[in-house]
Design a protein around this motif. Structure first.
Motif, PDB file in Angstrom:
ATOM      1  N   PHE A 203      47.733  58.533  32.551  1.00 22.16           N
ATOM      2  CA  PHE A 203      46.503  57.976  33.532  1.00 22.16           C
ATOM      3  C   PHE A 203      46.473  56.880  33.061  1.00 22.16           C
ATOM      4  CE2 PHE A 203      41.801  56.807  33.501  1.00 22.16           C
ATOM      5  CZ  PHE A 203      41.378  57.423  35.112  1.00 22.16           C
ATOM      6  N   GLN A 204      45.929  55.706  34.090  1.00 22.18           N
ATOM      7  CA  GLN A 204      45.513  54.558  33.960  1.00 22.18           C
ATOM      8  C   GLN A 204      44.435  54.123  34.735  1.00 22.18           C
ATOM      9  OE1 GLN A 204      49.529  52.056  34.093  1.00 22.18           O
ATOM     10  NE2 GLN A 204      49.117  52.052  36.479  1.00 22.18           N
ATOM     11  N   CYS A 205      43.599  52.700  34.609  1.00 21.32           N
ATOM     12  CA  CYS A 205      42.688  52.524  35.255  1.00 21.32           C
ATOM     13  C   CYS A 205      42.638  51.254  35.244  1.00 21.32           C
ATOM     14  CB  CYS A 205      41.519  53.761  34.693  1.00 21.32           C
ATOM     15  SG  CYS A 205      40.628  53.062  33.378  1.00 21.32           S
ATOM     16  N   SER A 206      40.676  50.431  36.076  1.00 24.20           N
ATOM     17  CA  SER A 206      40.426  49.548  35.937  1.00 24.20           C
ATOM     18  C   SER A 206      39.037  48.999  36.339  1.00 24.20           C
ATOM     19  CB  SER A 206      41.345  48.556  37.134  1.00 24.20           C
ATOM     20  OG  SER A 206      40.462  46.952  37.286  1.00 24.20           O
ATOM     21  N   PRO A 207      38.728  49.610  34.923  1.00 22.33           N
ATOM     22  CA  PRO A 207      36.941  49.236  34.689  1.00 22.33           C
ATOM     23  C   PRO A 207      36.469  48.292  34.736  1.00 22.33           C
ATOM     24  CG  PRO A 207      38.477  49.488  31.993  1.00 22.33           C
ATOM     25  CD  PRO A 207      39.429  49.382  33.447  1.00 22.33           C
ATOM     26  N   GLN A 212      32.501  45.767  38.369  1.00 24.33           N
ATOM     27  CA  GLN A 212      31.812  44.524  39.004  1.00 24.33           C
ATOM     28  C   GLN A 212      32.639  44.628  40.732  1.00 24.33           C
ATOM     29  OE1 GLN A 212      33.489  40.826  37.610  1.00 24.33           O
ATOM     30  NE2 GLN A 212      34.472  41.313  35.966  1.00 24.33           N
ATOM     31  N   PHE A 213      32.436  46.124  40.911  1.00 28.01           N
ATOM     32  CA  PHE A 213      32.528  46.394  42.188  1.00 28.01           C
ATOM     33  C   PHE A 213      31.800  45.616  43.201  1.00 28.01           C
ATOM     34  CE2 PHE A 213      32.712  49.083  45.920  1.00 28.01           C
ATOM     35  CZ  PHE A 213      33.994  49.215  46.270  1.00 28.01           C
ATOM     36  N   ALA A 234      45.314  40.112  35.790  1.00 22.42           N
ATOM     37  CA  ALA A 234      45.065  39.830  34.642  1.00 22.42           C
ATOM     38  C   ALA A 234      43.167  39.081  34.702  1.00 22.42           C
ATOM     39  CB  ALA A 234      44.997  37.900  35.105  1.00 22.42           C
ATOM     40  N   GLU A 235      42.422  39.357  35.991  1.00 17.07           N
ATOM     41  CA  GLU A 235      41.012  39.354  35.949  1.00 17.07           C
ATOM     42  C   GLU A 235      40.532  40.532  35.784  1.00 17.07           C
ATOM     43  OE1 GLU A 235      38.032  37.674  39.423  1.00 17.07           O
ATOM     44  OE2 GLU A 235      39.601  38.103  39.874  1.00 17.07           O
ATOM     45  N   PHE A 236      41.339  41.697  36.571  1.00 25.47           N
ATOM     46  CA  PHE A 236      40.700  43.423  36.070  1.00 25.47           C
ATOM     47  C   PHE A 236      41.878  44.146  36.113  1.00 25.47           C
ATOM     48  CE2 PHE A 236      38.733  41.716  40.488  1.00 25.47           C
ATOM     49  CZ  PHE A 236      37.619  41.803  39.931  1.00 25.47           C
TER      50      PHE A 236
END
Length: 343
Positions: A203-207, A212-213, A234-236
């Motif tokens: 599992f991986q994710c972009s918190p 900032q969604f 790099a930003e997320f």
């Protein structure tokens, strides 16, 4: 199962949750904006704040390490694989469809109703954690499966799946249409059956994208991909939460997430998919189909990605799981509102 009506059913709870399928919900208040009306049971205040901010939370020791180990051993046995003989992991087989092949590559284990699976579903600590994030007592558990993902090579290489530029991407995607004006609500979870290691993927994710969604999507084109985020990592950044055997990770469907490939030599990534949603007791067709799936060990058929084992479905292997009082309510066999039990 009869085709469910297209209209929405309201969950039996003080909060106005509506759903047609028991997986994706609509509500006046987004999960990240909920102000608790009930005291937290498992999550700490910091845990709950993290969940609301970043879209996921880890519940340590949701089940015992022994329970995790037993279910991992079952996953090997169910598939006829020997954990000590890697050559058994890559045996050639005929596939019923492209989806069947893809699920094999990704490591899905088509078991839904074994006693060990239900034991984890009806564990009080697991239930309490989902009650915390929904702020709701009356829940149903998803009838989902396991994942046992050996190193992605040979007959399990991801290169066997033709890549696409749009739509679903196993490494990073949303589970709901993020371009809708009213964003759907969905909660998912995994229980780790062994300890995570970087080379095992998982599992991986972009918190940060979740955090900032609302601001991020304002600047996106109207025709952007609704389920695949086109973002600068790099930003997320994409992160992989550390999980130990028995830990439960709960995540919001608006959290961009995915599964990284297993690049190890001989290690495996193993989890149980386990989530809970507000119960839809007035959706009689769905409730009946859930109960019958448990009673007959039939493959749940309200989700097209649930295929059942190609050679020996679980209905030919063992009988129905024994449910405790909590499990009966989480299935829909007994009502949360004290009405008569299902026959």
């Amino acid at each position: 199962m009869p085709t469910p009506p297209r209209y929405l059913y309201r969950a039996q709870t003080q909060r106005p949750y509506f759903s047609a399928d028991g997986e994706t919900y609509l509500a006046q208040t987004q999960l990240r904006d909920i102000e608790k009306s009930q005291p937290l049971r498992v999550l700490s205040e910091d845990d709950f704040a993290f969940w609301k901010t970043y879209g996921y939370v880890v519940v340590r020791n949701a089940i015992s390490p022994g329970a995790a180990k037993s279910l991992l051993e079952f996953a090997w046995e169910f598939q006829g694989l020997d954990p000590d003989r890697p050559e058994t992991w890559y045996q050639e087989r005929e596939f019923r469809s492209d989806l069947d092949r893809d699920l094999h590559v990704y490591g899905f284990v088509e078991a839904y109703h074994h006693q060990l699976i239900w034991d984890n579903r009806q564990t009080q600590r697991v239930y309490d954690a989902f009650a915390d994030v929904w702020d709701c007592d009356e829940l149903w558990v998803t009838l989902d499966r396991l994942n046992l993902n050996p190193p992605n090579r040979g007959s399990r290489s991801r290169s066997l799946i033709e890549p696409t530029d749009k739509g679903f991407d196993i490494e990073l995607h949303w589970d709901v249409d993020t371009t809708l004006g009213v964003l759907p609500q969905r909660v998912q979870g995994i229980v780790a059956l062994n300890d995570t290691q970087p080379e095992l993927g998982g599992f991986q994710c972009s918190p940060e994208l979740f955090r900032q969604f609302d601001e991020w999507r304002i600047g996106q084109p109207a025709d952007r991909d609704p389920i695949r985020p086109g973002v600068d990592r790099a930003e997320f950044p994409v992160v992989r939460p550390d999980l130990q055997a028995g830990d439960l990770l709960i995540f919001n469907g608006l959290l961009a997430h995915g599964v990284a490939p297993n690049l190890s030599d001989q290690g495996v990534r193993a989890v149980q998919y386990l989530s809970m949603m507000p119960a839809l007791e007035e959706h009689e067709a769905l409730r009946t189909s859930r109960v019958e799936s448990w009673r007959t060990l039939s493959t749940p058929d309200w989700n097209g990605t649930l295929l059942g084992d190609a050679e020996r479905p679980e209905s030919l292997r063992y009988g129905p799981a024994t449910l405790n009082d909590l499990g009966r309510k989480l299935l829909g066999l007994d009502s949360w509102t004290g009405q008569e039990s299902a026959k």
